[in-house]
Write a protein that holds these residues in place. Structure first.
Motif, PDB file in Angstrom:
ATOM      1  N   VAL A  50       0.950  -1.337  -0.009  1.00 35.74           N
ATOM      2  CA  VAL A  50       0.218  -0.248   0.026  1.00 35.74           C
ATOM      3  C   VAL A  50       0.989   1.067   0.329  1.00 35.74           C
ATOM      4  N   SER A 107      -7.531   0.602  -2.425  1.00 38.71           N
ATOM      5  CA  SER A 107      -6.419   0.858  -1.394  1.00 38.71           C
ATOM      6  C   SER A 107      -7.195   0.694   0.035  1.00 38.71           C
ATOM      7  N   LEU A 122      -8.869  -4.047  -5.658  1.00 41.01           N
ATOM      8  CA  LEU A 122      -7.807  -3.399  -5.676  1.00 41.01           C
ATOM      9  C   LEU A 122      -6.571  -3.736  -7.173  1.00 41.01           C
TER      10      LEU A 122
END
Length: 220
Positions: A50, A107, A122
């Motif tokens: 991330v 995310s 995602l």
């Protein structure tokens, strides 16, 4: 756009724009592949992925805002590109911005609950955004880069690149340098490093290279 040998290029935009674009092409594609493979229980790797995705989005925004600040005003005044081309570039930027917002939402959801379903969502959002982005990059390399080489001086182009790099934090600059070197051809890497001040080269050799390796290992 095939890689151009910097030593034979009449203008740096003819090779370094494609290099910058290559970072986005390979970086987002890599994340789209990696995210679904990260085990939900591996919280550290989820956080690292991330964080890297966030960095990639920061870099993309910096690239686009620098174009808006330095490139398009100069081209509009000097090259007088067709209204159709300008409108198309702007529309593509808006579409990419919408895709970025979707990626950010997905995310955050994956970070909050790293399930397989959230990872798949995602990955799809990244892939969809990248599809829009690559359409834009392809057209920019084909139709805009030749105008840059004709109407933007090397000094102006260098200042635009410095402006984009200045939008990163000091730590992010190590990552950006590592990414560029990772996707560059040997000739591109040599040309890029030749343009850096000597203290920066030393700092990269002593600190930056190791830091970048640790950074990418965390999510790979």
């Amino acid at each position: 756009m095939a890689a151009i040998d910097p030593t034979s290029a009449a203008h740096p935009a003819l090779w370094d724009m494609a290099l910058i674009h290559r970072i986005f092409r390979t970086g987002f594609a890599e994340l789209a592949r990696l995210v679904p493979t990260i085990p939900p229980a591996d919280a550290a790797r989820v956080r690292a992925a991330v964080a890297h995705l966030d960095f990639m989005l920061v870099g993309l925004r910096a690239h686009h805002t620098t174009e808006d600040e330095h490139v398009w005003p100069a081209l509009a005044a000097r090259a007088q590109p067709s209204a159709e081309l300008v409108d198309r570039m702007e529309a593509q930027h808006h579409g990419i911005h919408d895709g970025i917002e979707d990626v950010q939402r997905r995310s955050a959801a994956w970070l909050d609950r790293p399930t397989g379903e959230a990872a798949a969502a995602l990955s799809k959002a990244i892939t969809d955004m990248l599809r829009q982005l690559e359409e834009h990059l392809d057209e920019e390399e084909r139709d805009v880069v030749p105008l840059l080489a004709q109407h933007i001086s090397v000094e102006e182009w260098t200042k635009a690149g410095q402006s984009a790099f200045a939008k990163f934090t000091p730590a992010q600059r190590f990552t950006a340098t590592g990414q560029m070197l990772e996707v560059a051809t040997p000739a591109e890497a040599a040309a890029m490093m030749a343009g850096l001040p000597a203290p920066v080269k030393v700092l990269w050799a002593l600190v930056g290279r190791r830091r970048y390796r640790r950074y990418v290992a965390a999510f790979r």
